[in-house]
Write a protein that holds these residues in place. Structure first.
Motif, PDB file in Angstrom:
ATOM      1  N   MET A   1       6.252  16.054  -4.436  1.00  0.00           N
ATOM      2  CA  MET A   1       7.458  15.494  -3.822  1.00  0.00           C
ATOM      3  C   MET A   1       7.048  14.775  -2.540  1.00  0.00           C
ATOM      4  N   ALA A   2       7.330  13.486  -2.480  1.00  0.00           N
ATOM      5  CA  ALA A   2       6.989  12.684  -1.304  1.00  0.00           C
ATOM      6  C   ALA A   2       8.263  12.176  -0.649  1.00  0.00           C
ATOM      7  N   TYR A   3       8.383  12.396   0.644  1.00  0.00           N
ATOM      8  CA  TYR A   3       9.530  11.903   1.400  1.00  0.00           C
ATOM      9  C   TYR A   3       9.240  10.479   1.860  1.00  0.00           C
ATOM     10  N   MET A   4      10.112   9.574   1.446  1.00  0.00           N
ATOM     11  CA  MET A   4      10.021   8.180   1.887  1.00  0.00           C
ATOM     12  C   MET A   4      11.426   7.780   2.301  1.00  0.00           C
ATOM     13  N   ASP A   5      11.570   7.296   3.515  1.00  0.00           N
ATOM     14  CA  ASP A   5      12.893   7.131   4.105  1.00  0.00           C
ATOM     15  C   ASP A   5      13.932   6.451   3.228  1.00  0.00           C
ATOM     16  N   GLN A   6      13.610   5.389   2.527  1.00  0.00           N
ATOM     17  CA  GLN A   6      14.631   4.691   1.745  1.00  0.00           C
ATOM     18  C   GLN A   6      15.185   5.570   0.625  1.00  0.00           C
ATOM     19  N   ASP A   7      14.372   6.464   0.100  1.00  0.00           N
ATOM     20  CA  ASP A   7      14.795   7.291  -1.025  1.00  0.00           C
ATOM     21  C   ASP A   7      15.468   8.593  -0.596  1.00  0.00           C
ATOM     22  N   ASP A   8      15.080   9.099   0.568  1.00  0.00           N
ATOM     23  CA  ASP A   8      15.463  10.463   0.909  1.00  0.00           C
ATOM     24  C   ASP A   8      16.447  10.600   2.065  1.00  0.00           C
ATOM     25  N   LEU A   9      16.867   9.492   2.663  1.00  0.00           N
ATOM     26  CA  LEU A   9      17.889   9.578   3.700  1.00  0.00           C
ATOM     27  C   LEU A   9      19.232   9.869   3.041  1.00  0.00           C
ATOM     28  N   LYS A  10      19.977  10.795   3.631  1.00  0.00           N
ATOM     29  CA  LYS A  10      21.282  11.155   3.088  1.00  0.00           C
ATOM     30  C   LYS A  10      22.339  10.240   3.704  1.00  0.00           C
TER      31      LYS A  10
ATOM     32  N   PHE B   1       0.802  -1.218   0.000  1.00  0.00           N
ATOM     33  CA  PHE B   1       0.000   0.000   0.000  1.00  0.00           C
ATOM     34  C   PHE B   1       0.839   1.274   0.000  1.00  0.00           C
ATOM     35  N   THR B   2       1.791   1.397   0.934  1.00  0.00           N
ATOM     36  CA  THR B   2       2.551   2.647   1.032  1.00  0.00           C
ATOM     37  C   THR B   2       3.428   2.864  -0.197  1.00  0.00           C
ATOM     38  N   GLY B   3       4.001   1.801  -0.724  1.00  0.00           N
ATOM     39  CA  GLY B   3       4.787   1.929  -1.945  1.00  0.00           C
ATOM     40  C   GLY B   3       3.950   2.452  -3.106  1.00  0.00           C
ATOM     41  N   TYR B   4       2.732   1.913  -3.249  1.00  0.00           N
ATOM     42  CA  TYR B   4       1.830   2.375  -4.303  1.00  0.00           C
ATOM     43  C   TYR B   4       1.381   3.819  -4.070  1.00  0.00           C
ATOM     44  N   LEU B   5       1.111   4.147  -2.802  1.00  0.00           N
ATOM     45  CA  LEU B   5       0.719   5.517  -2.455  1.00  0.00           C
ATOM     46  C   LEU B   5       1.840   6.492  -2.808  1.00  0.00           C
ATOM     47  N   HIS B   6       3.066   6.157  -2.452  1.00  0.00           N
ATOM     48  CA  HIS B   6       4.227   6.987  -2.768  1.00  0.00           C
ATOM     49  C   HIS B   6       4.327   7.224  -4.275  1.00  0.00           C
ATOM     50  N   ASP B   7       4.220   6.135  -5.047  1.00  0.00           N
ATOM     51  CA  ASP B   7       4.306   6.260  -6.505  1.00  0.00           C
ATOM     52  C   ASP B   7       3.173   7.126  -7.059  1.00  0.00           C
ATOM     53  N   ALA B   8       1.967   6.952  -6.546  1.00  0.00           N
ATOM     54  CA  ALA B   8       0.816   7.732  -7.020  1.00  0.00           C
ATOM     55  C   ALA B   8       1.002   9.217  -6.726  1.00  0.00           C
ATOM     56  N   ILE B   9       1.525   9.535  -5.554  1.00  0.00           N
ATOM     57  CA  ILE B   9       1.770  10.935  -5.182  1.00  0.00           C
ATOM     58  C   ILE B   9       2.799  11.539  -6.131  1.00  0.00           C
ATOM     59  N   GLU B  10       3.900  10.844  -6.343  1.00  0.00           N
ATOM     60  CA  GLU B  10       4.960  11.368  -7.205  1.00  0.00           C
ATOM     61  C   GLU B  10       4.531  11.420  -8.674  1.00  0.00           C
ATOM     62  N   ASP B  11       3.716  10.451  -9.112  1.00  0.00           N
ATOM     63  CA  ASP B  11       3.217  10.459 -10.490  1.00  0.00           C
ATOM     64  C   ASP B  11       2.365  11.694 -10.769  1.00  0.00           C
ATOM     65  N   ARG B  12       1.787  12.269  -9.743  1.00  0.00           N
ATOM     66  CA  ARG B  12       0.966  13.471  -9.888  1.00  0.00           C
ATOM     67  C   ARG B  12       1.787  14.754  -9.728  1.00  0.00           C
ATOM     68  N   GLY B  13       3.107  14.604  -9.622  1.00  0.00           N
ATOM     69  CA  GLY B  13       3.989  15.760  -9.608  1.00  0.00           C
ATOM     70  C   GLY B  13       4.321  16.314  -8.233  1.00  0.00           C
TER      71      GLY B  13
END
Length: 178
Positions: free
Chosen positions: A48-57, A34-46
């Motif tokens: 910026m969604a923060y999701m820990d695996q992608d946005d941790l420095k 669910f959360t993975g799909y939600l993240h993709d749907a948010i980003e597909d609509r333009g």
């Protein structure tokens, strides 16, 4: 405020935030679904969604990076699931999210994914076992100061869960009729 209104009102960039949405979720039971799909749907609509695996420095302290992500997001979506309360990381994020709501006016949208909102509100049902474990851990602590600190932390978590579950959100359940 509906989710659509919240997203519509954040379509412009501001110096106050670097992300439109911060996603708080249990890695164990919703990341690859669910959360993975939600993240993709948010980003597909333009957005910026923060999701820990992608946005941790790399090289940065994880908790501080997560807190910065929360502070720099206009909206936090909390995906409450059966295992959400099993994670002290999720609960610490939740406390920070509710603090930003209170102090910075950030929007919070709870999603109750296969969990009853009243169980989140009262920390019973699906969340009872996690809190039973936290309470047992407190009782086993021999050091008075550490025991008090652990109790204070659990009280913070309980308060944040109750506060978040009292917000209007979405209750998602798969039933035989859907």
């Amino acid at each position: 405020m509906t989710a659509h209104e919240a997203f519509s009102s954040c379509s412009f960039k501001s110096k106050l935030w670097n992300y439109d949405v911060f996603l708080s979720f249990s890695d164990e039971d919703t990341r690859k679904g669910f959360t993975g799909y939600l993240h993709d749907a948010i980003e597909d609509r333009g957005y910026m969604a923060y999701m820990d695996q992608d946005d941790l420095k790399i090289g940065e302290e994880i908790k501080e990076e997560l807190y910065r992500g929360i502070e720099e997001s206009k909206i936090s979506i909390i995906v409450f699931s059966k295992k959400y309360a099993d994670s002290s990381w999720c609960l610490d994020e939740l406390v920070k999210i509710m603090e930003c709501r209170s102090k910075l006016g950030r929007h919070v949208l709870p999603i109750f994914y296969h969990v009853d909102p009243s169980h989140v509100r009262k920390q019973n049902g699906d969340l009872a076992k996690a809190f039973q474990n936290y309470e047992e851990n407190i009782c086993e602590e021999k050091d008075d100061k550490k025991r008090e600190a652990k109790q204070a932390k659990v009280n913070q978590w309980r308060e944040a869960l109750t506060e978040a579950a009292n917000l209007a959100g979405h209750h998602l359940q798969i039933t035989d009729n859907r």
